[in-house]
Scaffold this active site. Structure first.
Site, mmCIF file in Angstrom:
data_model
loop_
_atom_site.group_PDB
_atom_site.id
_atom_site.type_symbol
_atom_site.label_atom_id
_atom_site.label_comp_id
_atom_site.label_asym_id
_atom_site.label_seq_id
_atom_site.Cartn_x
_atom_site.Cartn_y
_atom_site.Cartn_z
ATOM 1 N N ASP A 73 0.841 -1.192 0.000
ATOM 2 C CA ASP A 73 0.000 0.000 0.000
ATOM 3 C C ASP A 73 0.882 1.250 0.000
ATOM 4 O O ASP A 73 2.113 1.141 -0.059
ATOM 5 C CB ASP A 73 -0.977 -0.021 1.177
ATOM 6 C CG ASP A 73 -0.256 -0.024 2.525
ATOM 7 O OD1 ASP A 73 0.829 0.560 2.638
ATOM 8 O OD2 ASP A 73 -0.798 -0.607 3.478
ATOM 9 N N ALA A 74 0.265 2.400 0.046
ATOM 10 C CA ALA A 74 1.001 3.664 -0.074
ATOM 11 C C ALA A 74 2.000 3.876 1.059
ATOM 12 O O ALA A 74 2.893 4.722 0.947
ATOM 13 C CB ALA A 74 0.022 4.844 -0.145
#
Lengths: 142, 142, 142, 142
Positions: free
Chosen positions: D18-19
């Protein structure tokens, strides 16, 4: 030298399916990208290194798929990947998904564009990428 | 009567992003399908009822997307859905994804085909579906 | 002031289900995290800002769930979120998932720990987080 | 005879992250279930056959994980699976996730319960399952 098409295989898992008993269509793209990542590693230009360094990003600008046969839980799927186009700052891949009877269950196509860390379009594909893609692409013909 | 385009909104969550800091492309299709499910419920023909009854299945035969602007964690996204084509046993939808500055971040297109419980192609779209789709489709023009 | 429990609702979509016709268990955690993100925004400390700034990260160190009733495609689910513990550098949340008959379909529990940008454990929770969590936590009692 | 622990390996792909640049926690459970499916096939009792036949379903009633080290894009992960408990109508598995430096990155635990096609609790585990699990379980000791 890598021979084209590049082969990537996977087994369709429970989480790939939905209540209609088939592959949920969007997950085909996840598998296509897994095949792409696998190819990039085989070409010596792993995606994770590029993303970690943050200088070269290759986001998709187009993705499409055609679904010919349903894929089910437990199916052993073979993906054949080819690079179909190498442009100045973008490239395209084609994917053929074969089921265990060696029928074409689906095909997919993705176009990736190189951008800089700030999101602007890159002047051109990184030389190492261009070399790796060209060599792999030509192995299809020669 | 539903007005076209049908509007569906969502917030981009952490699991939608990847290590490159943007929406992972395949998840756009998941959101497109969420918008489609939402529309089907609004049309009075919820997908879950059809799948549970097992008589009418509407698998995708084609999906594609173009990515124009990156979408990031926390972005509020508006999806505008239209039915672009109603054929004998298939139909097509178009999706426009707007970011919070109301710019087009992406577009998508899906084609669905009605099949019978045994997987064979349906003779034609179920009358209730055709009626619902046609009414919604025409609300765009009249 | 936010009242506890914090309420987050969602509809179970086709991609949440699997070929066994139920929610695929791992997706419950995705919905729990969506509820957590929603709560963080409501508390004025949105997760996306913290991740973008890169100074405060709150990775999970523990997650667990108990499944009591199956959840199916189309189910409207209500999630009730409470903060159950606030420690020096970590905090815990509890989630109750109610189905449309208002029965407990599942519960979940997550523990998050604050770390620095370099991955080391933070000295303590950021003051703004501690204040927001404490105020929300106490709204349960007073 | 299968030796315990059962080994399942995978590479962490872009969509797993994820980010925040790490594995999104919920995806660990997806990989745990992939390892479980792989084990079931190795035991001669593939999950897909049971689900297709619709007589024996093994939904999870509990799942939990502890996260010790972050996992990143491109990491080669080894999962060691053991059956830790075999009860009348349920069984439990334990998973150890090792990173490429052979450190424990995470552990997980799942409990599965056999139910009938109508959703009621099964009288007892199917004999073929009990035999397969017991044989695999004992290979740990003898």
């Amino acid at each position: 030298m890598l021979v084209t098409p590049f082969i990537y295989s996977f087994t369709l898992r429970l989480h790939d399916t939905d209540a209609a008993g088939r592959l949920f269509f969007a997950h085909l793209f996840r598998h296509a990208h897994d095949a792409f990542e696998h190819l990039m590693t085989a070409l010596g230009t792993p995606l994770e290194t590029m993303i970690r360094d943050g200088q070269t990003l290759l986001p998709l600008i187009h993705a499409e798929a055609d679904y010919h046969q349903p894929l089910h839980h437990g199916d052993c799927v073979q993906v054949q990947v080819t690079i179909t186009e190498i442009r100045r700052r973008s490239f395209a891949l084609h994917y053929v998904f074969l089921n265990q009877r060696h029928e074409i269950a689906a095909t997919a196509h993705t176009v990736h564009c190189q951008i800089n860390a700030d999101g602007s379009a890159a002047e051109a594909l990184a030389p190492t990428l261009r070399t790796a893609f060209t060599r792999f692409h030509h192995s299809a013909i020669t």
